[in-house]
Design a protein around this motif. Structure first.
Motif, PDB file in Angstrom:
ATOM      1  N   VAL B 288      -3.266   2.050   9.477  1.00  0.00           N
ATOM      2  CA  VAL B 288      -3.663   2.768   8.257  1.00  0.00           C
ATOM      3  C   VAL B 288      -3.229   4.233   8.332  1.00  0.00           C
ATOM      4  CG1 VAL B 288      -5.645   3.599   6.940  1.00  0.00           C
ATOM      5  CG2 VAL B 288      -5.547   1.236   7.658  1.00  0.00           C
ATOM      6  N   ILE B 289      -3.426   4.858   9.496  1.00  0.00           N
ATOM      7  CA  ILE B 289      -3.046   6.271   9.637  1.00  0.00           C
ATOM      8  C   ILE B 289      -1.541   6.423   9.408  1.00  0.00           C
ATOM      9  CG2 ILE B 289      -2.872   8.208  11.277  1.00  0.00           C
ATOM     10  CD1 ILE B 289      -5.557   7.109  12.487  1.00  0.00           C
ATOM     11  N   VAL B 290      -0.769   5.520   9.999  1.00  0.00           N
ATOM     12  CA  VAL B 290       0.694   5.609   9.855  1.00  0.00           C
ATOM     13  C   VAL B 290       1.085   5.426   8.377  1.00  0.00           C
ATOM     14  CG1 VAL B 290       2.881   4.472  10.437  1.00  0.00           C
ATOM     15  CG2 VAL B 290       1.197   4.913  12.216  1.00  0.00           C
ATOM     16  N   ILE B 291       0.504   4.423   7.725  1.00  0.00           N
ATOM     17  CA  ILE B 291       0.841   4.167   6.310  1.00  0.00           C
ATOM     18  C   ILE B 291       0.433   5.350   5.440  1.00  0.00           C
ATOM     19  CG2 ILE B 291       0.151   2.759   4.287  1.00  0.00           C
ATOM     20  CD1 ILE B 291       2.177   1.292   5.814  1.00  0.00           C
ATOM     21  N   MET B 292      -0.778   5.870   5.675  1.00  0.00           N
ATOM     22  CA  MET B 292      -1.270   7.006   4.881  1.00  0.00           C
ATOM     23  C   MET B 292      -0.381   8.230   5.077  1.00  0.00           C
ATOM     24  SD  MET B 292      -4.157   6.480   3.141  1.00  0.00           S
ATOM     25  CE  MET B 292      -3.042   5.336   2.413  1.00  0.00           C
ATOM     26  N   ARG B 293       0.111   8.382   6.293  1.00  0.00           N
ATOM     27  CA  ARG B 293       0.928   9.557   6.620  1.00  0.00           C
ATOM     28  C   ARG B 293       2.341   9.420   6.021  1.00  0.00           C
ATOM     29  NH1 ARG B 293       2.105  13.786   6.972  1.00  0.00           N
ATOM     30  NH2 ARG B 293       2.478  15.241   8.662  1.00  0.00           N
ATOM     31  N   LEU B 294       2.895   8.186   6.125  1.00  0.00           N
ATOM     32  CA  LEU B 294       4.296   8.013   5.728  1.00  0.00           C
ATOM     33  C   LEU B 294       4.474   7.486   4.312  1.00  0.00           C
ATOM     34  CD1 LEU B 294       5.789   6.467   8.986  1.00  0.00           C
ATOM     35  CD2 LEU B 294       5.864   8.855   8.246  1.00  0.00           C
ATOM     36  N   TYR B 295       3.550   6.597   3.881  1.00  0.00           N
ATOM     37  CA  TYR B 295       3.748   5.983   2.574  1.00  0.00           C
ATOM     38  C   TYR B 295       2.414   5.666   1.937  1.00  0.00           C
ATOM     39  CZ  TYR B 295       7.153   4.447  -0.718  1.00  0.00           C
ATOM     40  OH  TYR B 295       7.951   4.390  -1.818  1.00  0.00           O
ATOM     41  N   ARG B 296       1.828   6.677   1.298  1.00  0.00           N
ATOM     42  CA  ARG B 296       0.452   6.556   0.770  1.00  0.00           C
ATOM     43  C   ARG B 296       0.302   5.466  -0.272  1.00  0.00           C
ATOM     44  NH1 ARG B 296      -2.900  11.786  -0.715  1.00  0.00           N
ATOM     45  NH2 ARG B 296      -4.333  10.133  -1.253  1.00  0.00           N
ATOM     46  N   GLU B 297       1.406   5.135  -0.946  1.00  0.00           N
ATOM     47  CA  GLU B 297       1.264   4.133  -2.010  1.00  0.00           C
ATOM     48  C   GLU B 297       1.264   2.699  -1.478  1.00  0.00           C
ATOM     49  OE1 GLU B 297       4.424   6.098  -3.768  1.00  0.00           O
ATOM     50  OE2 GLU B 297       3.356   6.555  -5.624  1.00  0.00           O
ATOM     51  N   GLY B 298       1.444   2.554  -0.161  1.00  0.00           N
ATOM     52  CA  GLY B 298       1.336   1.235   0.449  1.00  0.00           C
ATOM     53  C   GLY B 298       2.646   0.460   0.480  1.00  0.00           C
ATOM     54  N   LEU B 299       2.582  -0.664   1.185  1.00  0.00           N
ATOM     55  CA  LEU B 299       3.808  -1.442   1.400  1.00  0.00           C
ATOM     56  C   LEU B 299       4.394  -2.024   0.115  1.00  0.00           C
ATOM     57  CD1 LEU B 299       3.446  -3.565   4.647  1.00  0.00           C
ATOM     58  CD2 LEU B 299       4.698  -1.456   4.256  1.00  0.00           C
ATOM     59  N   ALA B 300       3.535  -2.404  -0.842  1.00  0.00           N
ATOM     60  CA  ALA B 300       4.031  -3.031  -2.078  1.00  0.00           C
ATOM     61  C   ALA B 300       4.983  -2.066  -2.798  1.00  0.00           C
ATOM     62  CB  ALA B 300       2.869  -3.407  -2.984  1.00  0.00           C
ATOM     63  N   GLU B 301       4.591  -0.812  -2.902  1.00  0.00           N
ATOM     64  CA  GLU B 301       5.414   0.176  -3.587  1.00  0.00           C
ATOM     65  C   GLU B 301       6.672   0.473  -2.764  1.00  0.00           C
ATOM     66  OE1 GLU B 301       4.611   0.789  -6.520  1.00  0.00           O
ATOM     67  OE2 GLU B 301       6.000   2.410  -7.024  1.00  0.00           O
ATOM     68  N   PHE B 302       6.489   0.495  -1.442  1.00  0.00           N
ATOM     69  CA  PHE B 302       7.631   0.740  -0.556  1.00  0.00           C
ATOM     70  C   PHE B 302       8.703  -0.336  -0.771  1.00  0.00           C
ATOM     71  CE2 PHE B 302       9.706  -0.268   3.507  1.00  0.00           C
ATOM     72  CZ  PHE B 302      10.332   0.940   3.764  1.00  0.00           C
ATOM     73  N   PHE B 303       8.254  -1.610  -0.781  1.00  0.00           N
ATOM     74  CA  PHE B 303       9.195  -2.720  -0.973  1.00  0.00           C
ATOM     75  C   PHE B 303       9.835  -2.654  -2.363  1.00  0.00           C
ATOM     76  CE2 PHE B 303       6.752  -5.261   2.364  1.00  0.00           C
ATOM     77  CZ  PHE B 303       7.715  -5.009   3.332  1.00  0.00           C
ATOM     78  N   ARG B 304       9.024  -2.331  -3.380  1.00  0.00           N
ATOM     79  CA  ARG B 304       9.541  -2.280  -4.756  1.00  0.00           C
ATOM     80  C   ARG B 304      10.647  -1.227  -4.867  1.00  0.00           C
ATOM     81  NH1 ARG B 304       8.442  -0.479 -10.163  1.00  0.00           N
ATOM     82  NH2 ARG B 304       7.401   1.339  -9.320  1.00  0.00           N
ATOM     83  N   ASN B 305      10.365  -0.047  -4.334  1.00  0.00           N
ATOM     84  CA  ASN B 305      11.368   1.027  -4.393  1.00  0.00           C
ATOM     85  C   ASN B 305      12.622   0.663  -3.604  1.00  0.00           C
ATOM     86  OD1 ASN B 305       9.800   2.578  -6.029  1.00  0.00           O
ATOM     87  ND2 ASN B 305       9.011   3.892  -4.410  1.00  0.00           N
ATOM     88  N   TRP B 306      12.385   0.018  -2.472  1.00  0.00           N
ATOM     89  CA  TRP B 306      13.502  -0.360  -1.603  1.00  0.00           C
ATOM     90  C   TRP B 306      14.391  -1.387  -2.311  1.00  0.00           C
ATOM     91  CZ3 TRP B 306      14.424  -5.020   1.318  1.00  0.00           C
ATOM     92  CH2 TRP B 306      15.449  -4.886   2.283  1.00  0.00           C
ATOM     93  N   ILE B 307      13.762  -2.386  -2.949  1.00  0.00           N
ATOM     94  CA  ILE B 307      14.538  -3.423  -3.654  1.00  0.00           C
ATOM     95  C   ILE B 307      15.243  -2.807  -4.868  1.00  0.00           C
ATOM     96  CG2 ILE B 307      14.379  -5.589  -4.975  1.00  0.00           C
ATOM     97  CD1 ILE B 307      12.123  -6.425  -3.067  1.00  0.00           C
ATOM     98  N   GLN B 308      14.538  -1.906  -5.570  1.00  0.00           N
ATOM     99  CA  GLN B 308      15.167  -1.273  -6.742  1.00  0.00           C
ATOM    100  C   GLN B 308      16.378  -0.448  -6.327  1.00  0.00           C
ATOM    101  OE1 GLN B 308      12.088   0.725  -8.984  1.00  0.00           O
ATOM    102  NE2 GLN B 308      11.791  -1.090 -10.226  1.00  0.00           N
ATOM    103  N   LYS B 309      16.236   0.232  -5.188  1.00  0.00           N
ATOM    104  CA  LYS B 309      17.353   1.032  -4.683  1.00  0.00           C
ATOM    105  C   LYS B 309      18.529   0.118  -4.340  1.00  0.00           C
ATOM    106  CE  LYS B 309      15.697   4.971  -2.537  1.00  0.00           C
ATOM    107  NZ  LYS B 309      15.220   5.634  -1.329  1.00  0.00           N
TER     108      LYS B 309
END
Lengths: 245, 323
Positions: B288-309
């Protein structure tokens, strides 16, 4: 003229402080009324009392002759009495279009699906009038201060049955272009029969838009009249300059 | 608009692929991994319904696991003491969790943030201690035996049952979020006073969402209890809600896909780190600390942005005047 908003001996105390003190105030249907006074004179408290945000310590508020004292803000809004806040209060994570649709469907009618298309069209038309239609898909939190003021204003007009719009310092902190747009919106909606109560420190705008002005000082009404009448009144000059009392 | 269409198509493709994968799961998963999948689906329902409260309405309740437990206990106790059928137990689970959710909603109606969290935690702890203390009625720490839904305890039937339940309840939650109610609760989260001033009956919708989310947790708890066939106050422990919070934050708070990614990920990590005992809670915290520090919006948003890119789309919309 037929009265749309009326208060009777309206009083609100906060501990030992009397913010609004026995105010008897009435506004005619279709009027654009100015509400002015020095800082701390009770203008915003009066708006909060009419819109149901505060319950009065004593006294009554009437809308169209109906006693609305103590009704929750959502009930007051559903009757057609809307308001804005001095610092715009928006739904920041939602888009401009979503912000606009909230008041339209606040009563949760079941024909929502049928009406959504028309409501979106109306929302875009109002956003166009406010000059921010190109941002309709953006989150409200990304808007500038002036754009937030415009959205807050346009959002109120989404209520089909809007009768009274209470505007708390709509020109505070906005540039001249935004101010002109807000004034144009007020004029347009006033011509369609909406009654406005306009709290402002912008005397030029008040003079331009309001047929009648009410002056509050220390929670009480000291005078009502045209801008020329109140500008010449010694009590008003004393209230603003700190003399008299 | 193009981005929106792309996002929607992407969601359908991902959901379709995940559904086919889960449906075909038993072909290549042994009983143990089928069990892990059932537990994951249970937590997806629990986490998604908690997301309605915390992520969409801003009601940070720490009592959600209690409703799952109440669903199980309501049915289990009715069957144990009154010898009613499992169907009657299900009705009891729905009524008890809906009623308790409504009453708790009334109690915390004017609370937000830390006050709401502490009040709901206190409610949850008092329920846990009561169930443990009333052992003559609830069988306390000894555990309450609950009948299974099927003759066999083999996981395959439960696997498909939980899949259908998860799809049905997620669809129901999705429809609520897509309706004006979804807009009302997000408006309440963003600015409750502004929502009221725009005519939204915030009392009604806060009570509705608390009752609705609690009932969903209760239904999930009912099926889970009849799967694990034994209930004890452990399922009301703070660790349980801690796990649900971590699942949602890990996947994405206020993101519908968040719990769908977060819950199975945490269940699987939990299984893989089982040998470390209580240390796995430390492991979750680090995640949780790592996710909050690096990607507060969580993995779902990370994957969405990554796929969109990956497909050459712009990830997010911002006001050009603010850029």
């Amino acid at each position: 003229m037929d009265t749309i908003i009326q208060t009777q001996d309206l009083t609100r105390r906060f501990g030992g402080l009397v913010a609004v003190n026995g105010v008897n105030f009435s506004v005619a249907r279709g009027e654009v009324r100015g509400l002015i006074g020095p800082n701390g004179s009770g203008k915003t408290t009066l708006i909060n009392l009419i819109s149901g945000v505060y319950e009065p310590t004593s006294g009554k508020v009437f809308f169209n002759g109906e006693d609305i004292t103590g009704l929750a803000p959502n009930r007051v809004a559903q009757k057609g009495v809307l308001r804005t806040f001095q610092i715009p209060r928006l739904f920041g994570s939602m888009t401009l279009l979503e912000n606009m649709l909230i008041p339209r469907f606040a009563d949760f009618s079941l024909d929502y699906l049928k009406q959504r298309g028309a409501a979106e069209e109306r929302a875009l038309e109002l956003l166009e009038m406010a000059g921010i239609a190109h941002l309709s898909g953006h989150q409200a939190k990304t808007l500038s201060g002036g754009q937030k003021a415009l959205l807050q204003m346009a959002r109120g007009f989404m209520v089909e049955e809007i009768s009274v719009f209470l505007l708390d310092e709509p020109f505070a902190g906005v540039n001249i272009v935004v101010k002109d747009t807000i004034m144009a919106l007020i004029n347009k909606m006033a011509s369609e029969g909406v009654t406005f109560i306009l709290v402002s420190h912008e005397m030029a705008s008040i003079r331009q838009m309001c047929q009648k002005v009410t002056v509050l000082a220390e929670g009480s009404i000291i005078i009502e009249g045209t801008m020329d009448e109140i500008a010449a009144d010694q009590q008003v000059i004393d209230a603003y300059l700190g003399g008299g009392a | 608009m193009q981005n929106k269409t792309f996002s929607r198509s992407l969601n359908f493709v991902l959901i379709g692929a995940a559904s086919v994968g889960i449906l075909a799961g038993p072909l290549f998963l042994n009983d143990y991994w089928q069990h892990i999948m059932i537990v994951s689906m249970y937590y997806i329902i629990l986490a998604a319904s908690w997301n309605l409260l915390a992520g969409y309405t801003g009601q940070f309740s720490l009592a959600h696991q209690t409703f799952a437990a109440l669903g199980g206990y309501a049915s289990g106790l009715m069957i144990y003491h009154l010898k009613v059928s499992i169907g009657v137990g299900f009705i009891a689970a729905v009524l008890v969790t809906a009623g308790t959710g409504f009453l708790l909603g009334l109690l915390v109606l004017k609370m937000r943030g830390i006050y709401l969290a502490v009040a709901t935690w206190a409610f949850s702890e008092s329920m846990r201690l009561s169930i443990a203390a009333l052992y003559k009625f609830t069988r306390g720490e000894q555990g309450l035996a609950v009948p299974s839904l099927f003759d066999s305890l083999a996981p395959i039937r439960y696997y498909y049952l939980f899949f259908a339940l998860m799809v049905g309840l997620l669809l129901l939650m999705y429809l609520v979020l897509r309706s004006p109610i979804g807009s009302f609760i997000r408006a309440i989260r963003d600015d409750e006073l502004a929502a009221k001033a725009m005519g939204v009956d915030t009392v009604k919708w806060k009570l509705f969402i608390m009752t609705f989310a609690s009932t969903i947790a209760g239904i999930a708890g009912f099926f889970y209890a009849h799967y694990i066939v034994i209930l004890s106050p452990v399922i009301l422990s703070f660790n349980e809600i801690g796990k649900v919070v971590i699942m949602v934050v890990f996947g994405g708070l206020g993101n519908f896909a968040g719990p769908l990614i977060g819950a199975p990920a945490i269940v699987i990590i939990s299984e893989l780190t089982r040998d470390f005992g209580s240390w796995n809670m430390v492991f979750y915290s680090l995640i949780v600390i790592v996710i909050m520090r690096l990607y507060r919006e969580g993995l779902a948003e990370f994957f969405r942005n990554w796929i969109q890119k990956l497909f050459g789309k712009k990830p997010a919309q911002n006001n050009p005047l603010q850029e």
